[in-house]
Design a protein around this motif. Sequence first.
Motif, PDB file in Angstrom:
ATOM      1  N   GLU A   1       0.826  -1.205   0.000  1.00  0.00           N
ATOM      2  CA  GLU A   1       0.000   0.000   0.000  1.00  0.00           C
ATOM      3  C   GLU A   1       0.865   1.262   0.000  1.00  0.00           C
ATOM      4  OE1 GLU A   1      -2.458  -0.533   3.392  1.00  0.00           O
ATOM      5  OE2 GLU A   1      -3.653  -2.131   2.486  1.00  0.00           O
ATOM      6  N   LEU A   2       1.993   1.225   0.719  1.00  0.00           N
ATOM      7  CA  LEU A   2       2.909   2.360   0.700  1.00  0.00           C
ATOM      8  C   LEU A   2       3.461   2.582  -0.701  1.00  0.00           C
ATOM      9  CD1 LEU A   2       4.654   4.558   1.983  1.00  0.00           C
ATOM     10  CD2 LEU A   2       6.261   2.763   2.701  1.00  0.00           C
ATOM     11  N   HIS A   3       3.845   1.498  -1.369  1.00  0.00           N
ATOM     12  CA  HIS A   3       4.331   1.613  -2.743  1.00  0.00           C
ATOM     13  C   HIS A   3       3.245   2.198  -3.648  1.00  0.00           C
ATOM     14  CE1 HIS A   3       8.356  -0.150  -3.111  1.00  0.00           C
ATOM     15  NE2 HIS A   3       8.038  -0.904  -2.067  1.00  0.00           N
ATOM     16  N   GLY A   4       2.022   1.715  -3.503  1.00  0.00           N
ATOM     17  CA  GLY A   4       0.937   2.202  -4.350  1.00  0.00           C
ATOM     18  C   GLY A   4       0.683   3.680  -4.153  1.00  0.00           C
ATOM     19  N   TRP A   5       0.668   4.122  -2.887  1.00  0.00           N
ATOM     20  CA  TRP A   5       0.471   5.552  -2.619  1.00  0.00           C
ATOM     21  C   TRP A   5       1.594   6.381  -3.226  1.00  0.00           C
ATOM     22  CZ3 TRP A   5       3.845   8.509   0.443  1.00  0.00           C
ATOM     23  CH2 TRP A   5       3.467   9.853   0.575  1.00  0.00           C
ATOM     24  N   ALA A   6       2.845   5.963  -3.022  1.00  0.00           N
ATOM     25  CA  ALA A   6       3.983   6.724  -3.533  1.00  0.00           C
ATOM     26  C   ALA A   6       3.964   6.799  -5.057  1.00  0.00           C
ATOM     27  CB  ALA A   6       5.287   6.095  -3.044  1.00  0.00           C
ATOM     28  N   GLU A   7       3.607   5.697  -5.705  1.00  0.00           N
ATOM     29  CA  GLU A   7       3.561   5.700  -7.171  1.00  0.00           C
ATOM     30  C   GLU A   7       2.502   6.670  -7.688  1.00  0.00           C
ATOM     31  OE1 GLU A   7       2.934   1.685  -8.312  1.00  0.00           O
ATOM     32  OE2 GLU A   7       4.961   1.026  -7.718  1.00  0.00           O
ATOM     33  N   ARG A   8       1.340   6.683  -7.045  1.00  0.00           N
ATOM     34  CA  ARG A   8       0.288   7.606  -7.492  1.00  0.00           C
ATOM     35  C   ARG A   8       0.702   9.055  -7.304  1.00  0.00           C
ATOM     36  NH1 ARG A   8      -2.835   3.589  -5.204  1.00  0.00           N
ATOM     37  NH2 ARG A   8      -2.934   4.636  -3.194  1.00  0.00           N
ATOM     38  N   VAL A   9       1.270   9.357  -6.152  1.00  0.00           N
ATOM     39  CA  VAL A   9       1.661  10.737  -5.858  1.00  0.00           C
ATOM     40  C   VAL A   9       2.732  11.228  -6.819  1.00  0.00           C
ATOM     41  CG1 VAL A   9       2.896  12.141  -4.164  1.00  0.00           C
ATOM     42  CG2 VAL A   9       0.979  10.723  -3.430  1.00  0.00           C
ATOM     43  N   CYS A  10       3.691  10.359  -7.130  1.00  0.00           N
ATOM     44  CA  CYS A  10       4.842  10.780  -7.947  1.00  0.00           C
ATOM     45  C   CYS A  10       4.579  10.685  -9.445  1.00  0.00           C
ATOM     46  CB  CYS A  10       6.072   9.948  -7.579  1.00  0.00           C
ATOM     47  SG  CYS A  10       6.633  10.205  -5.875  1.00  0.00           S
ATOM     48  N   ASP A  11       3.492  10.064  -9.846  1.00  0.00           N
ATOM     49  CA  ASP A  11       3.177   9.931 -11.269  1.00  0.00           C
ATOM     50  C   ASP A  11       2.568  11.242 -11.770  1.00  0.00           C
ATOM     51  OD1 ASP A  11       2.304   9.308 -13.809  1.00  0.00           O
ATOM     52  OD2 ASP A  11       1.456   7.365 -13.242  1.00  0.00           O
ATOM     53  N   PRO A  12       3.226  11.930 -12.697  1.00  0.00           N
ATOM     54  CA  PRO A  12       2.676  13.204 -13.180  1.00  0.00           C
ATOM     55  C   PRO A  12       1.320  13.059 -13.863  1.00  0.00           C
ATOM     56  CG  PRO A  12       4.527  12.493 -14.548  1.00  0.00           C
ATOM     57  CD  PRO A  12       4.499  11.581 -13.368  1.00  0.00           C
TER      58      PRO A  12
ATOM     59  N   ASP B   1      -6.422  15.923  -7.795  1.00  0.00           N
ATOM     60  CA  ASP B   1      -7.508  15.518  -6.907  1.00  0.00           C
ATOM     61  C   ASP B   1      -7.245  14.155  -6.276  1.00  0.00           C
ATOM     62  OD1 ASP B   1      -7.801  14.523  -9.594  1.00  0.00           O
ATOM     63  OD2 ASP B   1      -9.779  13.751  -9.016  1.00  0.00           O
ATOM     64  N   ARG B   2      -6.308  13.388  -6.854  1.00  0.00           N
ATOM     65  CA  ARG B   2      -5.966  12.071  -6.304  1.00  0.00           C
ATOM     66  C   ARG B   2      -4.667  12.103  -5.514  1.00  0.00           C
ATOM     67  NH1 ARG B   2      -5.205   7.619  -9.813  1.00  0.00           N
ATOM     68  NH2 ARG B   2      -5.811   6.340  -8.024  1.00  0.00           N
ATOM     69  N   VAL B   3      -4.064  13.272  -5.390  1.00  0.00           N
ATOM     70  CA  VAL B   3      -2.864  13.414  -4.557  1.00  0.00           C
ATOM     71  C   VAL B   3      -3.329  13.666  -3.130  1.00  0.00           C
ATOM     72  CG1 VAL B   3      -0.792  14.764  -4.109  1.00  0.00           C
ATOM     73  CG2 VAL B   3      -1.497  14.306  -6.464  1.00  0.00           C
ATOM     74  N   VAL B   4      -3.088  12.701  -2.261  1.00  0.00           N
ATOM     75  CA  VAL B   4      -3.572  12.787  -0.888  1.00  0.00           C
ATOM     76  C   VAL B   4      -2.437  12.442   0.070  1.00  0.00           C
ATOM     77  CG1 VAL B   4      -5.964  12.236  -1.481  1.00  0.00           C
ATOM     78  CG2 VAL B   4      -4.375  10.383  -0.950  1.00  0.00           C
ATOM     79  N   LEU B   5      -2.658  12.736   1.328  1.00  0.00           N
ATOM     80  CA  LEU B   5      -1.693  12.379   2.362  1.00  0.00           C
ATOM     81  C   LEU B   5      -1.755  10.880   2.628  1.00  0.00           C
ATOM     82  CD1 LEU B   5      -2.403  15.313   4.820  1.00  0.00           C
ATOM     83  CD2 LEU B   5      -0.479  15.102   3.241  1.00  0.00           C
ATOM     84  N   PRO B   6      -0.666  10.304   3.076  1.00  0.00           N
ATOM     85  CA  PRO B   6      -0.682   8.866   3.348  1.00  0.00           C
ATOM     86  C   PRO B   6      -1.485   8.533   4.594  1.00  0.00           C
ATOM     87  CG  PRO B   6       1.394   9.793   4.072  1.00  0.00           C
ATOM     88  CD  PRO B   6       0.659  10.902   3.360  1.00  0.00           C
ATOM     89  N   ASP B   7      -2.019   7.335   4.611  1.00  0.00           N
ATOM     90  CA  ASP B   7      -2.652   6.830   5.827  1.00  0.00           C
ATOM     91  C   ASP B   7      -1.616   6.849   6.949  1.00  0.00           C
ATOM     92  OD1 ASP B   7      -3.498   4.807   7.852  1.00  0.00           O
ATOM     93  OD2 ASP B   7      -5.161   4.517   6.460  1.00  0.00           O
TER      94      ASP B   7
END
Length: 251
Positions: free
Chosen positions: A110-121, A126-132
Motif C-alpha cells: 500500500e505504501l508503494h501504491g500511494w507513492a507511485e500515485r503521488v509521484c506519477d505526473p 484531486d488524487r494526490v492525498v496524504l498517506p494513511d
Amino acid sequence: MDQIPRTTPDSGPRITLLDGFTVRNGAAARRPAAVELPRAVQRVVAHLCLAERPARTAVSGQLWPDVPEDRAQASLRSALWRLRRSAPELLDPSDGVLRLAAGVRTDVRELHGWAERVCDPRTGTDRVVLPDPALLGDLLPGWYDDWVLLERDRLARLRLHALETAAVRLGAAGRHAEALQAAYLAIRTEPLRESAHRTVVRVHLAEGNVAEALRAHDLFRDLLRDELGVPPTEQMTRLVRGIPRSRRLAS
C-alpha cells in the motif's frame, strides 16, 4: 487527514511490517484476529512481503546466512511447513512457487501504491492525498538483519520523496494546509532536509503568511547552524531575501 484510497478488497488476510510485524486473518471471521507465528516463520513471511517471487535458495541464504546451504534449506522447509499449518491462506498454493497468495494485503504494498500515485505526473491533483497514518512507521523496528536494514532505508527514502512531491503538488493546487502537513511529515523523517523546509516557506508565502515564512526560514537556519555549522543554501535564502527588513522585524 486525507487517506489513500483502497485498491484491494478488505476480505483477505493483512500483513503489516511498518511499526512491527502482525498478521490478521481475513473477513471470513467477523472479527479479524491476529495470527501468532513463531519468529522463524515471521521472517519468512516478511521476506516474501518484500521480495518479488524469490528463489528458495535466495530466501534460505538471506534468512540463514551463517549456516551451510543444506541446513539453511532445511530450516526454510521447516518454517514453510509451520506456516502452512498456522496460516495456509498466506501462501500461493502453486507447486514450486514461493510467494504470497493473491488475496493477501500488505502495508508495504500500500505504501508503494500511494507513492507511485503521488509521484506519477499523470495522476490528477484531486488524487494526490496524504498517506494513511499507518504507512508512516519504520519497517520492522528491532529487526537487524541486513536485508531488513536495506529495505528499511529504501522504504524511508521512497516515502520521504513521495511526501515532498505531495507537498509541492498540493501547494501548487492551493491545498495549503495539506501541503504543510506533507512537508512537516517529511521534516519529521529528515529534520535537516532543506528541500522540505523550502516547501514550508513557499507555502506560507503563497498563503500570504510572511511572518510564518520568515519564522520557518530562521528555525531551519538556526538548526542547520547548530547541527552542521553551515548556512542554508542560496535556494533557501533567496525565498526570503526580497522581504523588507521592516517585515522581518515585525515577525
